[in-house]
Enzyme design. Structure first.
Site, mmCIF file in Angstrom:
data_model
loop_
_atom_site.group_PDB
_atom_site.id
_atom_site.type_symbol
_atom_site.label_atom_id
_atom_site.label_comp_id
_atom_site.label_asym_id
_atom_site.label_seq_id
_atom_site.Cartn_x
_atom_site.Cartn_y
_atom_site.Cartn_z
ATOM 1 N N ARG A 19 45.102 45.940 43.690
ATOM 2 C CA ARG A 19 45.570 47.168 44.348
ATOM 3 C C ARG A 19 46.876 46.926 45.107
ATOM 4 O O ARG A 19 47.953 47.126 44.573
ATOM 5 C CB ARG A 19 44.488 47.727 45.274
ATOM 6 C CG ARG A 19 44.553 49.257 45.469
ATOM 7 C CD ARG A 19 45.634 49.749 46.380
ATOM 8 N NE ARG A 19 45.546 49.261 47.736
ATOM 9 C CZ ARG A 19 46.461 49.512 48.663
ATOM 10 N NH1 ARG A 19 47.515 50.242 48.397
ATOM 11 N NH2 ARG A 19 46.326 48.996 49.887
ATOM 12 N N ASP A 20 46.790 46.421 46.314
ATOM 13 C CA ASP A 20 47.994 46.357 47.138
ATOM 14 C C ASP A 20 49.020 45.369 46.612
ATOM 15 O O ASP A 20 50.220 45.569 46.779
ATOM 16 C CB ASP A 20 47.624 46.003 48.589
ATOM 17 C CG ASP A 20 48.663 46.498 49.575
ATOM 18 O OD1 ASP A 20 49.655 47.110 49.146
ATOM 19 O OD2 ASP A 20 48.476 46.281 50.779
ATOM 20 N N ALA A 21 48.581 44.288 45.972
ATOM 21 C CA ALA A 21 49.529 43.289 45.488
ATOM 22 C C ALA A 21 50.481 43.891 44.459
ATOM 23 O O ALA A 21 51.702 43.776 44.574
ATOM 24 C CB ALA A 21 48.788 42.097 44.895
ATOM 25 N N HIS A 41 51.227 41.722 55.101
ATOM 26 C CA HIS A 41 52.132 41.530 53.957
ATOM 27 C C HIS A 41 53.054 40.359 54.251
ATOM 28 O O HIS A 41 53.349 40.062 55.418
ATOM 29 C CB HIS A 41 52.953 42.797 53.690
ATOM 30 C CG HIS A 41 52.150 43.912 53.108
ATOM 31 N ND1 HIS A 41 52.225 44.302 51.792
ATOM 32 C CD2 HIS A 41 51.233 44.729 53.683
ATOM 33 C CE1 HIS A 41 51.384 45.311 51.579
ATOM 34 N NE2 HIS A 41 50.775 45.599 52.713
ATOM 35 N N LYS A 51 45.476 46.732 60.047
ATOM 36 C CA LYS A 51 46.344 46.913 58.881
ATOM 37 C C LYS A 51 47.810 46.716 59.294
ATOM 38 O O LYS A 51 48.451 47.607 59.843
ATOM 39 C CB LYS A 51 46.136 48.316 58.295
ATOM 40 C CG LYS A 51 46.985 48.644 57.071
ATOM 41 C CD LYS A 51 46.613 50.014 56.518
ATOM 42 C CE LYS A 51 47.564 50.475 55.433
ATOM 43 N NZ LYS A 51 47.562 49.555 54.268
ATOM 44 N N GLN A 57 50.908 47.086 43.835
ATOM 45 C CA GLN A 57 51.611 48.229 44.431
ATOM 46 C C GLN A 57 52.857 47.741 45.158
ATOM 47 O O GLN A 57 53.911 48.388 45.090
ATOM 48 C CB GLN A 57 50.697 48.974 45.403
ATOM 49 C CG GLN A 57 51.398 50.130 46.121
ATOM 50 C CD GLN A 57 50.462 50.927 47.006
ATOM 51 O OE1 GLN A 57 49.305 51.096 46.689
ATOM 52 N NE2 GLN A 57 50.966 51.412 48.123
ATOM 53 N N HIS A 67 44.633 42.432 57.613
ATOM 54 C CA HIS A 67 45.434 42.664 56.409
ATOM 55 C C HIS A 67 46.904 42.632 56.788
ATOM 56 O O HIS A 67 47.309 43.253 57.771
ATOM 57 C CB HIS A 67 45.080 44.041 55.806
ATOM 58 C CG HIS A 67 46.021 44.513 54.747
ATOM 59 N ND1 HIS A 67 45.795 44.300 53.410
ATOM 60 C CD2 HIS A 67 47.197 45.200 54.814
ATOM 61 C CE1 HIS A 67 46.777 44.845 52.708
ATOM 62 N NE2 HIS A 67 47.641 45.391 53.535
ATOM 63 N N ARG A 115 42.172 73.940 -11.781
ATOM 64 C CA ARG A 115 40.937 73.955 -12.548
ATOM 65 C C ARG A 115 40.505 75.412 -12.651
ATOM 66 O O ARG A 115 41.166 76.302 -12.099
ATOM 67 C CB ARG A 115 39.888 73.106 -11.800
ATOM 68 C CG ARG A 115 38.680 72.701 -12.594
ATOM 69 C CD ARG A 115 38.979 71.645 -13.653
ATOM 70 N NE ARG A 115 37.743 71.258 -14.338
ATOM 71 C CZ ARG A 115 37.694 70.800 -15.563
ATOM 72 N NH1 ARG A 115 38.799 70.654 -16.246
ATOM 73 N NH2 ARG A 115 36.536 70.475 -16.113
#
Length: 860
Positions: free
Chosen positions: A256-258, A457, A426, A260, A455, A8
């Site tokens: 968390r721990d589960a 496992h 633990k 992990q 706690h 333009r």
């Protein structure tokens, strides 16, 4: 020489057309045909008939980068969308999505003219037009010209020719979010080259069903919960309440721990946050939700590219009525080394403010002296301090007499004296058999006056029996994971424990139907993470031999896989047990367990036996983590280190006397903040600083990823790990009321360029992403980039063409002497020597096209 062809006529003429209504181009053409201004027969306007109508303003939108000296950018436009509306006129060239802007022509993309009855309204219309542009892939001057037109001096008409030079606020820009483009880049990278976390893993069936959500609507109000009691009573009163309760209280470790323990800590925040509101409404009487700390902190930053504090804060917001619990590694905080005392205190303060209520504090060698700083910090921050004993060995094994009942009772007394509100037990490896759990809890209940929290496992497969034995002996709270995330190296089944206790005097009073619905959700989510699960199908009594923590099991298998030792896992687990004996039979939990794992992997990879390690005549380069352990950097076990092995490992280095934190000077937090901000390029808040202090390099890499890809936590988990299939469509909520609808329409590989072109549909608009194919010859042939931190590297300040190379390799140059001349966007730029030096390497020649920051010359 150059010839310029404008789409333009020049700026002032188009603005004139807007306020006069005169078509100047048409008038010029008529004049060339013989018409005359003022001649009634020509029907051209005369000067006297021209009238001003309103106000007009024009901006040139270009690829000139105001943050780089207005150097023109060039390359491919990923997206281009122009504005529309009353009073807006566009005079543009050929700008469109996918267009290539070259360095050889004007950097103009489009001219925007705004017209309105008043000057203020013309400015407002221009502002709206500039903000409606969507130009992605290249730098533009949009934000700069928007700052100019909205500046008070501009609006008042008082700006002078030195307006830009004397008004630095014109160059203050809000960071461009560009979230859609960044996410498309990440998705494209995963589609073409795969997520790095999937390297070497088997791809799952990608036809995932959506996880089943509970039936309760989340619009219902949040009922009062256990956290309300904590806030009313305070930490000490809360512990007293727990001690007096007849019902046993339950902690859910799923978040968390589960995960992990089951799939190497890879669970993403998105999957936690989707179910979080249901926890608040369905199980408000949970004692706590363990959702933070431990390995989740660094894995989120390192592998998932998520901000760990953002995860915590979001969970806190969605679950206001249940205490959130974290795992804190005493003086190691959430790291693998000891930190200065003030760093630990600072981190704990940030965690408490972000949402942690209960801090489970432990030491990897059960050294209470090393726990005191963290415990004091928790109490000072107003949190519940759960001082924790790490259980190992077997109370009833006469061959390991040092871990007898007296050992644990003595430690419990020390923790109570140090101010613990609750005593944690633990059992990180899951080796506390039912008889031992019963005897230990009974002894502790008779000797201390604070509640017990157990706690364990389920690696052995019988951990639920130990939990029930602990409950029967008087334990006040126990851990478990929801059904779908329980068993194996995780915690025992929380729903089964609650069911077994239902109707008894110790019934926890949890809604079993609610637990089942929550578990149904986790069952669907767990399928997303199938490639990360360890190849184990059942519990194993072998855990009583190697005593590997459940949380380490999958992570150590990950390390073994990365070293090519996955097929020799049985050897690794045997070596783990051997290392424990060599080290003097120690407590094994992060970070001491990591050191044992490092040594086990080292022994297997190097073919070393325990006899080789103990042999004083055999030269061994022990892993650095082993040297740090024996030097005392993680503390000391109750009976010290085996003297002969310690001398062999340290090779003359002096061990630390006492607690290493006493030898570490306090960190200057503000100096560290300044250092971090220089590294990442933006201001850090206290949570960012806490993350940086824990993991400086990991945080820098995380910040780089955020700059490149944005917040990828917003993507669905299948998309994050596995990308999109052709014609697959997803929705991504990037903000309240802002959703991206993304569909992959197709892919084309251009082999000679080493790139893949991905065609997306984004909210109904076409988007094209080009992704270099990793390993392709074209990708490998790219010229090196200049290292900005290397003073010997001379890089291209802008994209362009090398017109002339003024020096040769080996030449001596003086400061200011021309090295290379670049041409870009109708102008030449001379790149001069920054100092007196010798030219070591010349990487370009005349006629070479270069990108910004490509290496041109190396000095010496």
């Amino acid at each position: 020489y150059f010839i310029e062809v404008n789409p333009r006529i020049q700026v002032e003429h188009t603005v004139t057309e807007e306020v006069t209504g005169v078509d100047i181009v048409k008038c010029q053409i008529r004049v060339t045909e013989g018409a005359r201004i003022g001649d009634p027969a020509s029907k051209l306007p005369t000067q006297g008939t021209v009238r001003l109508d309103g106000h007009a303003l024009q901006c040139r939108v270009t690829t000139e980068d105001p943050e780089n000296g207005f150097t023109p950018d060039y390359g491919r436009l990923i997206a281009y969308r122009s504005p529309a509306g009353p009073g807006i006129r566009l005079d543009g060239g050929t700008s469109y999505s996918g267009a290539v802007i070259t360095p050889y022509y004007d950097s103009l993309l489009v001219k925007v003219t705004a017209w309105a009855q008043t000057a203020d309204e013309a400015i407002n219309r221009m502002h709206r037009a500039l903000t409606e542009f969507r130009i992605r892939g290249l730098a533009t001057n949009l934000m700069f010209v928007d700052n100019v037109i909205r500046h008070p001096l501009f609006a008042s008409g008082e700006c002078t020719t030195r307006f830009i030079d004397t008004t630095p606020e014109l160059f203050v820009f809000a960071p461009r979010k560009d979230r859609a483009t960044k996410l498309l880049k990440f998705i494209g990278e995963v589609i073409v080259n795969g997520n790095p976390e999937m390297k070497g893993r088997r791809m799952p069936d990608l036809h995932f069903a959506e996880p089943l959500m509970p039936a309760i609507p989340v619009s219902t109000s949040v009922p009062p919960g256990t956290r309300d009691r904590l806030r009313t009573l305070g930490p000490k009163g809360f512990a007293d309440w727990l001690l007096q309760e007849k019902a046993v209280r339950l902690t859910d470790t799923t978040m968390r721990d589960a995960h992990q323990s089951l799939f190497a800590t890879r669970m993403r925040s998105r999957d936690m946050l989707a179910i979080a509101p249901y926890y608040a409404r369905m199980v408000p009487d949970l004692f706590s939700i363990e959702c933070w700390g431990g390995a989740t902190f660094d894995v989120a930053l390192r592998f998932l590219k998520e901000d760990s504090f953002d995860r915590l804060a979001a969970l806190r917001q969605m679950i206001p009525n249940i205490p959130l619990q974290m795992l804190l590694r005493s003086a190691n905080a959430v790291g693998y080394t000891n930190y200065a005392d003030n760093v630990v205190k600072f981190f704990v303060k940030q965690a408490a403010q972000a949402g942690v209520d209960i801090f489970r504090v432990f030491d990897s060698l059960n050294w209470v002296e090393n726990m005191r700083v963290a415990m004091d910090a928790v109490i000072e921050a107003g949190g519940v301090c759960e001082g924790t004993i790490c259980y190992t060995a077997d109370l009833f094994d006469p061959a390991r007499p040092k871990y007898n009942l007296k050992y644990y009772v003595d430690m419990a007394r020390q923790l109570e004296k140090a101010g613990a509100h609750i005593l944690g037990i633990k059992d990180m490896a899951g080796v506390c058999k039912p008889r031992a759990a019963s005897e230990l809890v009974r002894a502790l209940k008779s000797e201390i006056g604070i509640p017990l929290h157990f706690h364990t496992h389920d690696t052995s497969g019988i951990a639920a029996a130990s939990v029930l034995a602990a409950v029967e002996a008087g334990c006040d709270a126990v851990d478990g994971a929801l059904d779908a995330m329980s068993g194996l190296t995780s915690q025992p089944n929380l729903g089964s424990i609650a069911s077994a206790l239902a109707g008894s005097e110790r019934d926890p009073g949890i809604d079993l139907g609610a637990l089942r619905q929550l578990s149904d959700y986790w069952e669907g989510v767990r399928r997303y993470y199938a490639p990360f699960e360890a190849d184990i199908r059942s519990g194993t009594a072998d855990v009583y031999n190697h005593e590997m923590p459940g949380g380490q099991y999958t992570n150590l298998r990950e390390q073994a896989r990365s070293l090519g030792l996955e097929s020799r896992w049985a050897e690794v687990s045997r070596a783990y047990a051997d290392v424990n004996k060599l080290f003097g039979d120690i407590v094994k939990v992060t970070p001491s367990s990591k050191v044992v794992g490092d040594m086990a992997l080292y022994m297997v990879s190097q073919g070393l036996s325990p006899e080789d390690v103990a042999d004083p005549d055999k030269a061994i380069d022990f892993p650095e983590s082993v040297v740090q352990l024996f030097r005392g950097e993680l503390g000391y076990p109750a009976d010290g280190w085996p003297a002969a092995l310690q001398a062999r490992v340290l090779k003359g280095k002096t061990p630390v006397e006492g607690r290493i934190g006493d030898h570490m000077p306090a960190v200057d937090l503000e100096a560290a903040r300044s250092e971090a901000e220089k590294a990442v390029g933006y201001e850090l808040d206290d949570r960012d600083l806490a993350s940086y202090l824990m993991y400086p390099k990991v945080f820098r890499d995380f910040a780089d990823s955020r700059k490149l890809y944005g917040d990828v936590s917003e993507l669905s988990t299948p998309t994050f790990f596995y990308g999109l299939r052709e014609q697959e469509e997803i929705s991504v909520d990037i903000d309240q009321g802002k959703t991206l609808v993304i569909r992959l329409q197709g892919r084309t590989d251009i082999e000679n360029e080493g790139i893949a072109k991905l065609f997306f549909e984004l909210n109904g608009q076409s988007r094209q992403i080009r992704v270099p194919i990793a390993g392709s010859k074209s990708a490998q042939a790219e010229r090196p980039r200049a290292d900005e931190k290397n003073p010997d590297h001379i890089g291209a300040p802008m994209p362009g063409m090398v017109v002339r190379v003024a020096v040769a390799e080996g030449a001596a140059v003086e400061k200011g002497e021309a090295l290379v001349v670049l041409e870009a966007m109708k102008m030449e730029t001379v790149i001069a020597a920054p100092r007196d030096a010798k030219v070591a390497h010349v990487h370009v020649k005349s006629g070479t096209p270069v990108n910004a920051k490509e290496l041109l010359i190396e000095l010496e």
